[in-house]
Design a protein around this motif. Structure first.
Motif, PDB file in Angstrom:
ATOM      1  N   SER B   2      -4.315  10.608 -15.881  1.00  0.00           N
ATOM      2  CA  SER B   2      -4.417   9.657 -14.779  1.00  0.00           C
ATOM      3  C   SER B   2      -5.701   8.866 -14.937  1.00  0.00           C
ATOM      4  CB  SER B   2      -4.485  10.412 -13.453  1.00  0.00           C
ATOM      5  OG  SER B   2      -5.712  11.111 -13.364  1.00  0.00           O
ATOM      6  N   THR B   3      -5.700   7.698 -14.389  1.00  0.00           N
ATOM      7  CA  THR B   3      -6.906   6.882 -14.460  1.00  0.00           C
ATOM      8  C   THR B   3      -7.709   7.020 -13.180  1.00  0.00           C
ATOM      9  OG1 THR B   3      -5.550   5.030 -13.785  1.00  0.00           O
ATOM     10  CG2 THR B   3      -5.995   5.250 -16.144  1.00  0.00           C
ATOM     11  N   ALA B 316      -7.650  16.367 -12.412  1.00  0.00           N
ATOM     12  CA  ALA B 316      -6.264  16.042 -12.777  1.00  0.00           C
ATOM     13  C   ALA B 316      -5.779  16.945 -13.906  1.00  0.00           C
ATOM     14  CB  ALA B 316      -6.171  14.564 -13.186  1.00  0.00           C
ATOM     15  N   TYR B 317      -6.629  17.157 -14.888  1.00  0.00           N
ATOM     16  CA  TYR B 317      -6.265  18.029 -16.009  1.00  0.00           C
ATOM     17  C   TYR B 317      -6.061  19.464 -15.518  1.00  0.00           C
ATOM     18  CZ  TYR B 317      -6.543  20.347 -20.573  1.00  0.00           C
ATOM     19  OH  TYR B 317      -6.285  21.105 -21.688  1.00  0.00           O
ATOM     20  N   ALA B 318      -6.962  19.928 -14.684  1.00  0.00           N
ATOM     21  CA  ALA B 318      -6.905  21.324 -14.223  1.00  0.00           C
ATOM     22  C   ALA B 318      -5.679  21.591 -13.362  1.00  0.00           C
ATOM     23  CB  ALA B 318      -8.179  21.669 -13.446  1.00  0.00           C
ATOM     24  N   ILE B 336      -4.753  25.751 -14.389  1.00  0.00           N
ATOM     25  CA  ILE B 336      -6.064  26.389 -14.543  1.00  0.00           C
ATOM     26  C   ILE B 336      -6.965  26.157 -13.338  1.00  0.00           C
ATOM     27  CG2 ILE B 336      -5.973  26.386 -17.068  1.00  0.00           C
ATOM     28  CD1 ILE B 336      -7.959  24.033 -17.051  1.00  0.00           C
ATOM     29  N   ILE B 337      -6.569  25.276 -12.449  1.00  0.00           N
ATOM     30  CA  ILE B 337      -7.359  25.099 -11.224  1.00  0.00           C
ATOM     31  C   ILE B 337      -7.293  26.355 -10.357  1.00  0.00           C
ATOM     32  CG2 ILE B 337      -5.627  24.093  -9.660  1.00  0.00           C
ATOM     33  CD1 ILE B 337      -7.826  21.943  -8.978  1.00  0.00           C
ATOM     34  N   ALA B 338      -6.398  27.261 -10.695  1.00  0.00           N
ATOM     35  CA  ALA B 338      -6.345  28.543  -9.982  1.00  0.00           C
ATOM     36  C   ALA B 338      -7.487  29.466 -10.382  1.00  0.00           C
ATOM     37  CB  ALA B 338      -5.002  29.237 -10.248  1.00  0.00           C
ATOM     38  N   HIS B 339      -8.093  29.242 -11.533  1.00  0.00           N
ATOM     39  CA  HIS B 339      -9.117  30.162 -12.040  1.00  0.00           C
ATOM     40  C   HIS B 339     -10.475  29.874 -11.403  1.00  0.00           C
ATOM     41  CE1 HIS B 339      -6.224  31.656 -14.871  1.00  0.00           C
ATOM     42  NE2 HIS B 339      -6.063  30.478 -15.442  1.00  0.00           N
ATOM     43  N   GLU B 420      -9.840  11.214 -27.739  1.00  0.00           N
ATOM     44  CA  GLU B 420      -8.759  10.525 -27.044  1.00  0.00           C
ATOM     45  C   GLU B 420      -8.720  10.806 -25.547  1.00  0.00           C
ATOM     46  OE1 GLU B 420      -5.429  13.315 -28.949  1.00  0.00           O
ATOM     47  OE2 GLU B 420      -4.582  11.945 -27.488  1.00  0.00           O
ATOM     48  N   TRP B 421      -9.274  11.928 -25.124  1.00  0.00           N
ATOM     49  CA  TRP B 421      -9.211  12.256 -23.703  1.00  0.00           C
ATOM     50  C   TRP B 421     -10.282  11.555 -22.877  1.00  0.00           C
ATOM     51  CZ3 TRP B 421      -5.388  15.472 -21.566  1.00  0.00           C
ATOM     52  CH2 TRP B 421      -4.500  15.998 -22.522  1.00  0.00           C
ATOM     53  N   GLY B 422     -11.278  11.018 -23.565  1.00  0.00           N
ATOM     54  CA  GLY B 422     -12.281  10.222 -22.858  1.00  0.00           C
ATOM     55  C   GLY B 422     -13.399  11.013 -22.207  1.00  0.00           C
ATOM     56  N   MET B 423     -13.302  12.332 -22.222  1.00  0.00           N
ATOM     57  CA  MET B 423     -14.337  13.116 -21.548  1.00  0.00           C
ATOM     58  C   MET B 423     -15.648  13.092 -22.319  1.00  0.00           C
ATOM     59  SD  MET B 423     -12.712  13.954 -18.877  1.00  0.00           S
ATOM     60  CE  MET B 423     -13.828  15.072 -18.047  1.00  0.00           C
ATOM     61  N   GLU B 424     -15.572  13.127 -23.626  1.00  0.00           N
ATOM     62  CA  GLU B 424     -16.816  13.155 -24.392  1.00  0.00           C
ATOM     63  C   GLU B 424     -17.530  11.804 -24.300  1.00  0.00           C
ATOM     64  OE1 GLU B 424     -17.462  11.853 -27.856  1.00  0.00           O
ATOM     65  OE2 GLU B 424     -15.810  10.481 -27.415  1.00  0.00           O
ATOM     66  N   GLN B 425     -16.792  10.738 -24.072  1.00  0.00           N
ATOM     67  CA  GLN B 425     -17.453   9.445 -23.854  1.00  0.00           C
ATOM     68  C   GLN B 425     -18.290   9.472 -22.574  1.00  0.00           C
ATOM     69  OE1 GLN B 425     -14.905   5.965 -23.516  1.00  0.00           O
ATOM     70  NE2 GLN B 425     -16.653   4.651 -23.038  1.00  0.00           N
ATOM     71  N   PHE B 426     -17.759  10.106 -21.541  1.00  0.00           N
ATOM     72  CA  PHE B 426     -18.562  10.220 -20.303  1.00  0.00           C
ATOM     73  C   PHE B 426     -19.897  10.894 -20.601  1.00  0.00           C
ATOM     74  CE2 PHE B 426     -14.372  10.366 -17.761  1.00  0.00           C
ATOM     75  CZ  PHE B 426     -14.478   9.040 -17.387  1.00  0.00           C
ATOM     76  N   VAL B 427     -19.853  11.947 -21.409  1.00  0.00           N
ATOM     77  CA  VAL B 427     -21.088  12.678 -21.722  1.00  0.00           C
ATOM     78  C   VAL B 427     -22.045  11.767 -22.500  1.00  0.00           C
ATOM     79  CG1 VAL B 427     -22.067  14.640 -22.984  1.00  0.00           C
ATOM     80  CG2 VAL B 427     -19.942  14.918 -21.670  1.00  0.00           C
TER      81      VAL B 427
END
Lengths: 587, 587
Positions: B2-3, B316-318, B336-339, B420-427
């Motif tokens: 999701s964006t 969204a991923y979780a 995994i949002i349950a963990h 591709e997931w864009g998370m490492e760009q945020f970092v």
């Protein structure tokens, strides 16, 4: 910028003054000839290779990266040659089983070699590191024929290894994997499936690549009990032991990653690849965990290695960079190492790296005892301590290692953000170590969910008693100003442990896990600072400057880093409810 | 994946329920027509632009990066068009002075717009962000002719701005800079020197680029008192106000950076470039700091923006990623949002982002009051609070923002490390915000070394009294379980403040700075959580789910994050000695 200086002197200090390596080796049959003098001479050579050959390839390898064309992986310029030189110098087999051509040196040397390789070139270190993991799994679980066919060439480094576990929908939860293995009727199996994130899945070093692949047999039960481990080589082994026909596997893609660009992380397609069962059917996860535990310690050491290298570069920069007046009024520009806040960043990294190295050596000594001590009770005791420390070393070393890389980058200001200085590569490379071989959250769950309960729940108390005995013994030399805060932090850890034992259950364990592991690690670091300080102080005024600094760094650690245990203790006391109150939909 | 979903509802909650925007505006001449309803409708449009136009360019822009060929900078595909659309929609001049064509809307709206731009595309946001900073400096310090010639086109966004401060040997210590400005005899100056790290130094948007350059006049004294500020446009302005001859400046190189790849960070060569003095000779740093303070708040907001976007993606991923059995025994795979440990990572980011947004709005309201309130005493009071909060917002928001990006990436495991997931760009993108516009260490020194001593040293106490009054007022609704821990943390901050006042000096200040700033920020976040919880609880059971969650997040904050104040307090109590004991040579 200066390049990496292998910390062999500090390693020698740990072996000779802090952890009594010689006495430990004397008790182990087969290691009677091994002592600190031998170890240091080996480490000096290893350091030369790391600093002289591997470190110069680190930045260029990051810039060039790996490529995949026509199904063939090309590693960056110089990497294949460096790998061949590394293998020819015998470094692949340093701690390998002599029965298969290894040098049989203790794990302690292996982890110190691993640290220096990781400092110099983390991407490179994964090639021998994963091969060693595969060797362990094969050595412990495979039949004699497989061992004879594969181990000598893997231990020599002629062939490399890869671990093929993860699939797109099966990461932490390997029970979900769907790769299948069908008997061929001749004792071999046809393996079909796609695996992702496969480090060293392919390369251009020549030789063979031995894949250890998790897959399901036909009619295997769902979940982890249906998983078996298979050995599938890139090239089938010919009758003469050399390379035969190409096996049915291919590189589907190279992963595009944040870092470790010189490491070909592959998507692997197994297309009816021929493989052989390693260990019992349905016991694949068990066999894989033999490999994983050694790998987890190795990954922890990667965190230490990056921290050491990043801290060294930041210190060198801080000594040379002139900015501002001195905080004591010295007219500027002064070297920025004069500024307290810069010192804080540098000391945080140093306080972590020195303590982590000591703890790594201590843990590796336990591994050597667990593997070789003649007394079964001693072996079992050491084995328990290794089990306890494995998730702590993996997660805490990589978390603090990443934080050290970030703080070291910060010392360089804007120059730290620019690629040419190499600091941002440390941050990008260090980041993976918190994720692979089981995320640090998984490590923390392993610690609180499994390890604390070992030995009928008495394992942690046994470990804490060991720390207490050391603190008591060191107190007269190290002094109360150092020992008392560590003892108090240990008391916090004991309270947190007791709380977990009293209010068990997976929810409370999961809610505590990460904070508990960090508390545990800080106490263990404090323990090592007490031991290192006492050892350095015992040398008196004749100690060299590098050792006379130890009590000063210890003071920094207890005054500025150990107080974090207060926060962790307080946070842990609140337990799970605050974590579980929010509905998944309203996050 | 999701964006990005712009958090306009949360912004509306802050404006209407927590910080009483309407009442604040009523007191400000010229803002009588401005209210929350108008603000929300503006923010909804801004959110559409951010999510619809800027966010889709974020990943491609990172992959493509900027290029320099034949002296011309090319930004990634789509960026120039997006910038033109942004300017044409009027977003550049949202809070700009109406005298020069701005919309004159309050700073509160500006920072909320900035947050959404930063969430969607941090690299992009620097173009209008730096222009606005340049506009502030020109507006406050330049003569009428320069203002008339430049401000209208900068406020409209037709022309952009750049800040040229840093040189290779002059970063934090601008007193060391060596760029020279020689009078041409016609009121203009010839500027010669090389500047590095110049964001938006050049681009391909068309129009003009207005460089504000720090340089030394002939015979200027050494150090910061010899520095003056000059306006040097890329194109000289023709008699008709349009673009004239090319000025003598060129892009020497593009910096190769860890992140913000869609932002052309330039090495700029000024080769006798024609410029005009802005403000008094020798007062360049003063004029530049007008720009810097606004920029520092903007940079803090970048940390918040990245945190919001990264947390949203991780949530969204979780929710979608299925792994493992539930911790309560639910047979897996479960989301995994349950963990609990995944929840902890997600809640840490959420607890930061919500509190930071509230604090940002509060600070921006103070800025609006400082600029526009009819009562000089109110203006001065608000101005002091803004001065106090500026380093806190810049440093704490970017530190917590980076930590949130890292934790959010961790939620995705190996997928977080893949581009591709864009998370490492945020970092990678978030990392710069801790460094530029004055490193976070410099911010912390500004807080302890300058801001605490303002108003004769009474400023902090005035701020703390404000928090105390709010805690007292909120306690009946928010409840003691929330309010008491915040009050206790405030008491720790007051003790730490008193210690600094009693044991002054640059060494103690520097040794305390970073820990003190973090303690300060945690207390300020706690204060906002009390106010947000009380406001949400006051709505009763009819509150929508997004508001009913507020007290639950507040509980997480006080139970699991606020305890860090214990550690910071204890670490600060030890003072500087442990930092200063080590000789520079033995680090």
């Amino acid at each position: 910028m200066s390049t990496y200086a292998p910390p062999v002197d500090d390693m020698a200090f740990l072996l000779t003054r802090v952890l009594d390596f010689d006495r430990a080796m004397t008790a182990l049959p087969g290691f009677e000839e091994v002592n600190a003098e031998l170890a240091v001479s080996v480490l000096e050579e290893a350091g030369k290779f790391a600093a002289g050959v591997l470190e110069p390839l680190n930045r260029p390898g990051d810039e060039e990266g790996c490529t995949l064309a026509d199904g063939r992986v090309t590693t960056p310029k110089g990497v294949a040659e460096a790998y061949r030189a590394f293998a020819e110098a015998g470094w692949c087999g340093l701690s390998g089983d002599p029965e298969y051509g290894g040098q049989g040196l203790p794990r302690v040397l292996q982890i110190l070699l691993d640290e220096m390789i990781s400092s110099a070139n983390l991407s490179f270190g994964l090639f021998p590191g994963l091969t060693r993991g595969a060797v362990e799994a094969i050595g412990h679980h495979a039949g004699a024929d497989l061992k004879a066919a594969y181990l000598p060439k893997m231990i020599s480094g002629e062939w490399t290894g890869a671990m093929a576990l993860t699939e797109a929908s099966a990461g932490t939860d390997l029970g979900l994997l769907s790769t299948r293995a069908v008997p061929n009727g001749d004792g071999s199996y046809a393996i079909t499936g796609t695996k992702i994130f496969i480090s060293s899945g392919d390369h251009d070093f020549g030789g063979n690549i031995i894949h250890l692949v998790l897959a399901r047999l036909p009619d295997a039960p769902r979940g982890v009990k249906g998983i078996s481990l298979f050995l599938a080589p890139k090239f089938l082994v010919a009758a003469d032991g050399g390379l035969g026909a190409r096996n049915a596997m291919s590189v589907g893609a190279l992963e595009h990653k944040m870092g470790i660009h010189a490491q070909p992380t592959c998507v692997m397609n197994y297309e009816g690849a021929t493989g052989w069962l390693v260990g019992e059917p349905g016991r694949g996860l068990n066999a894989m965990f033999t490999m994983m535990n050694a790998e987890r310690l190795f990954v922890g050491i990667q965190g230490l290695g990056i921290a050491e290298a990043a801290n060294q570069k930041a210190v060198a920069y801080a000594r040379e960079r002139l900015q501002g007046n001195g905080p004591d009024g010295t007219p500027g520009p002064v070297p920025i190492i004069a500024h307290p806040d810069v010192r804080k960043m540098l000391l945080s990294g140093r306080a972590f790296a020195d303590a982590a190295r000591a703890l790594a050596v201590w843990t590796a000594l336990q591994m050597d005892m667990a593997a070789h001590h003649p007394d079964a009770a001693v072996r079992a005791g050491a084995d328990g301590l290794v089990a306890l420390m494995t998730p702590v070393v993996k997660a805490a070393f990589t978390d603090f290692g990443f934080e050290t890389a970030v703080a070291s980058q910060q010392v360089l200001g804007g120059h730290g953000y620019i690629r040419e200085w190499g600091m941002e590569q440390f941050v990008r490379d260090a980041r993976i170590a918190q994720i692979y071989e089981g995320t640090n959250g998984v490590q923390a769950m392993d610690l609180v969910g499994r390890k604390l309960g070992m030995e009928g729940g008495t394992l942690p108390a046994r470990f804490f008693a060991l720390i207490k005995a050391d603190l008591d013994a060191a107190a007269p030399v190290a002094g109360a100003a150092l020992v008392t805060p560590v003892a108090e932090a240990l008391a916090r850890l004991e309270r947190a442990t007791a709380r977990l034992a009293a209010h068990g259950g997976a929810v409370e364990a999961g809610a505590a896990a990460t904070d508990y592991l960090r508390l545990f690690a800080l106490v263990a670091f404090g323990w090592m600072w007490v031991r290192m300080s006492a050892a350095a102080l015992a040398l008196g005024a004749d100690a060299p400057p590098a050792l006379r600094r130890k009590p000063k760094i210890a003071r920094f650690f207890v005054e500025r880093m150990l107080p974090a245990t207060l926060a962790l203790d307080a946070a842990l006391a609140h337990g799970a409810p605050a974590l579980m109150a929010l509905e998944a939909e309203t996050f």
